[in-house]
Design an enzyme around this catalytic site. Structure first.
Site, mmCIF file in Angstrom:
data_model
loop_
_atom_site.group_PDB
_atom_site.id
_atom_site.type_symbol
_atom_site.label_atom_id
_atom_site.label_comp_id
_atom_site.label_asym_id
_atom_site.label_seq_id
_atom_site.Cartn_x
_atom_site.Cartn_y
_atom_site.Cartn_z
ATOM 1 N N GLU A 1 79.437 -5.346 58.122
ATOM 2 C CA GLU A 1 78.517 -5.006 59.205
ATOM 3 C C GLU A 1 78.226 -6.186 60.140
ATOM 4 O OE1 GLU A 1 75.383 -1.978 58.562
ATOM 5 O OE2 GLU A 1 75.681 -2.423 56.434
ATOM 6 N N HIS B 1 93.091 -5.432 34.115
ATOM 7 C CA HIS B 1 93.757 -4.279 33.520
ATOM 8 C C HIS B 1 94.510 -3.438 34.546
ATOM 9 C CE1 HIS B 1 91.976 -4.724 29.474
ATOM 10 N NE2 HIS B 1 91.001 -5.317 30.154
ATOM 11 N N LYS C 1 77.363 8.908 63.201
ATOM 12 C CA LYS C 1 76.145 9.699 63.047
ATOM 13 C C LYS C 1 76.006 10.731 64.153
ATOM 14 C CE LYS C 1 73.136 6.504 60.502
ATOM 15 N NZ LYS C 1 71.879 5.717 60.563
#
Length: 329
Positions: free
Chosen positions: A212, A228, A323
């Site tokens: 951001e 792993h 948004k």
């Protein structure tokens, strides 16, 4: 000092504000579910890492998980604006299920709901970017968990002291020099933050702050899980990755010995592909203080990256556009 730097300078006082709060009155809880997104949800991540002796889970999405109705956790809704769609969805679901709810917000719909229903509410000071209210939000969640008997001493006073020392007057403390060095090594690169489980929340905070503030990609990986699977993926592209990816390791002297033993060989494997830029060691004794010390260095790195790239750290246009496309407020 730009706007976001001024907000960062207030961080120690944010922790002190939370330490001085009168804790809301809550019944003892056996666990907590923190509902929050983005710069608000990170408060739940930190609280979960600090409250090692109690089950504290984080919901970053709509509604509540299926197990919540059966296990009946305290639901802590965190939304700086008070209008976060996903968090309000979780609150509505928790209310329908008859769960105990507490809220943290600076206003908006969440504060109104809390007042209308008589839920415990910690209303934090407004006027900041949510990610710049990290101390207020984290501190408020910690005080709620303390009141519910889920954490003991909150560590907020030590967190304030440690961050104050690292920031220094006018953001010119020892943390600034470390951040400048790391930002120089990360310039023009995608950042990979490597951490142990105890520093996982701090690593995620680094990632989102770089996203951001610096408008740059960043990712996290956690030891021992990295060993792993992920180390294999870094071994194939060689010089292409080395030019474009910079690795920062977040370390903690309280790491379990077997985890600590993995860092050197794991970073060695990663650096065969990516470039190892540096390590940052946690400071302080209380778990919150150690997480806070790592987080504030990440904040400073993100702001230095933004300054070096001539980027304004405050606006988050991509989020605002999305948004609007979704019809959210």
């Amino acid at each position: 000092m730009n706007t976001m730097e001024a907000m960062l300078a207030s961080l120690p006082d944010q922790y002190r504000w939370a330490a001085d709060l009168t804790s809301p009155s809550l019944r003892a809880a056996t666990g907590a579910l923190v509902c929050g997104m983005g710069g608000s949800g990170i408060a739940g991540d930190v609280a979960g890492d600090v409250a090692a002796g109690a089950p504290v889970f984080v919901r970053k999405g709509y509604g509540i998980p299926g197990w919540a109705e059966r296990l009946r956790p305290l639901v802590v809704a965190v939304s700086y604006s008070g209008n976060t769609e996903e968090t309000l969805s979780g609150v509505e679901a928790a209310d329908r299920a008859g769960l105990a709810i507490a809220a943290v917000s600076s206003g908006g719909a969440l504060s109104r709901l809390a007042r209308d229903h008589g839920w415990p509410l910690v209303e934090v000071p407004g006027g900041l970017q949510p990610r710049a209210a990290f101390g207020y939000l984290t501190g408020a969640v910690m005080r709620i968990l303390e009141s519910a008997g889920l954490v003991g001493e909150t560590g907020l006073v030590e967190a304030a002291t440690v961050t104050d020392e690292l920031l220094g007057a006018d953001l010119d403390g020892p943390g600034r020099r470390l951040a400048d060095d790391l930002a120089e090594g990360l310039a023009g690169r995608i950042t990979l933050i490597v951490a142990s489980g105890s520093a996982a929340a701090a690593a995620y905070r680094w990632k989102t702050q770089i996203n951001e503030n610096a408008k740059s990609p960043a990712f996290t990986t956690t030891i021992p899980e990295t060993d792993h699977n992920e180390i294999v993926g870094w071994s194939t592209l060689g010089s292409a990755i080395r030019r474009t990816v910079g690795v920062v390791a977040l370390r903690d002297t309280h790491e379990p010995p077997r985890v600590a033993a993995r860092f050197e060989p794991t970073l060695g494997r990663l650096s065969e592909g990516a470039s190892l830029v540096g390590e940052v060691w946690a400071q302080g004794e209380h778990p919150l203080a150690r997480i806070a010390s790592l987080c504030v260095i990440g904040d400073m790195v993100s702001l230095r990256l933004a300054r070096n790239a001539a980027v304004d750290p405050v606006p988050v246009e991509a989020i605002e556009v999305l948004k609007r496309e979704l019809g959210e407020t």
